[in-house]
Design a protein around this motif. Structure first.
Motif, PDB file in Angstrom:
ATOM      1  N   UNK A 172       2.578  21.050  24.299  1.00 46.23           N
ATOM      2  CA  UNK A 172       1.203  20.824  23.892  1.00 46.23           C
ATOM      3  C   UNK A 172       0.698  19.484  24.375  1.00 46.23           C
ATOM      4  N   UNK A 173      -0.419  19.057  23.824  1.00 45.13           N
ATOM      5  CA  UNK A 173      -1.012  17.781  24.200  1.00 45.13           C
ATOM      6  C   UNK A 173      -1.603  17.139  22.955  1.00 45.13           C
ATOM      7  N   UNK A 174      -1.947  15.867  23.082  1.00 44.22           N
ATOM      8  CA  UNK A 174      -2.490  15.154  21.929  1.00 44.22           C
ATOM      9  C   UNK A 174      -3.387  14.024  22.400  1.00 44.22           C
ATOM     10  N   UNK A 175      -4.338  13.688  21.564  1.00 47.56           N
ATOM     11  CA  UNK A 175      -5.155  12.502  21.745  1.00 47.56           C
ATOM     12  C   UNK A 175      -4.845  11.626  20.546  1.00 47.56           C
ATOM     13  N   UNK A 176      -4.462  10.393  20.824  1.00 48.55           N
ATOM     14  CA  UNK A 176      -4.010   9.524  19.729  1.00 48.55           C
ATOM     15  C   UNK A 176      -4.851   8.272  19.635  1.00 48.55           C
ATOM     16  N   UNK A 177      -4.825   7.682  18.473  1.00 48.01           N
ATOM     17  CA  UNK A 177      -5.494   6.423  18.203  1.00 48.01           C
ATOM     18  C   UNK A 177      -4.471   5.491  17.556  1.00 48.01           C
ATOM     19  N   UNK A 178      -4.309   4.285  18.079  1.00 43.75           N
ATOM     20  CA  UNK A 178      -3.360   3.327  17.517  1.00 43.75           C
ATOM     21  C   UNK A 178      -3.939   2.797  16.215  1.00 43.75           C
ATOM     22  N   UNK A 179      -3.175   2.912  15.136  1.00 46.71           N
ATOM     23  CA  UNK A 179      -3.634   2.490  13.817  1.00 46.71           C
ATOM     24  C   UNK A 179      -3.148   1.086  13.500  1.00 46.71           C
ATOM     25  N   UNK A 180      -1.885   0.788  13.745  1.00 50.28           N
ATOM     26  CA  UNK A 180      -1.296  -0.529  13.480  1.00 50.28           C
ATOM     27  C   UNK A 180      -0.352  -0.900  14.601  1.00 50.28           C
ATOM     28  N   UNK A 181      -0.127  -2.191  14.761  1.00 50.44           N
ATOM     29  CA  UNK A 181       0.839  -2.670  15.755  1.00 50.44           C
ATOM     30  C   UNK A 181       1.719  -3.745  15.131  1.00 50.44           C
ATOM     31  N   UNK A 182       2.867  -3.973  15.759  1.00 48.37           N
ATOM     32  CA  UNK A 182       3.763  -5.059  15.350  1.00 48.37           C
ATOM     33  C   UNK A 182       4.288  -4.916  13.933  1.00 48.37           C
ATOM     34  N   UNK A 183       4.195  -5.999  13.164  1.00 51.48           N
ATOM     35  CA  UNK A 183       4.729  -6.012  11.802  1.00 51.48           C
ATOM     36  C   UNK A 183       3.925  -5.158  10.832  1.00 51.48           C
TER      37      UNK A 183
END
Length: 107
Positions: free
Chosen positions: A38-49
């Motif tokens: 399949x496929x997906x479109x993603x959105x980064x919610x948090x990074x690092x700590x």
């Protein structure tokens, strides 16, 4: 998500939020998530700590270094083996000295 949740098989993801806990909801994918088809479109919610992995990492830094039962057993075993080796070494050195062998050969 297997590295966080222990899933052995792929679990279908869906766009709607199904649970407030990020580990339980079906609309989040974490770093290292394998997508078999399949496929997906993603959105980064948090990074690092601020990510789930970051929070887990910070929790591991906050804990004290507690000696585990296996570490205690290993240390106990090493002490016993070391004690036996020292006693045997001294015993054989004393026997060699009593038999009159020179000290260099005795060592």
């Amino acid at each position: 998500n297997a590295s966080l949740t222990g899933e052995s098989e792929a679990i279908k993801r869906e766009p709607k939020c199904t649970h407030q806990n990020p580990l339980e909801t079906r609309n989040l994918a974490f770093f290292g998530t394998y997508i078999p088809s399949g496929s997906a479109v993603c959105c980064v919610v948090n990074t690092g700590d601020n990510t789930v992995m970051g929070r887990i990492a910070s929790l591991t830094l906050q804990t004290e270094n507690v000696e585990t039962p296996i570490a205690k057993e290993i240390e106990h075993f090493v002490r016993i083996v070391s004690g036996v080796a020292i006693v045997l070494g001294i015993t054989f050195f004393a026997i060699g000295a009593a038999l009159g062998t020179d000290y260099i050969s005795n060592l």
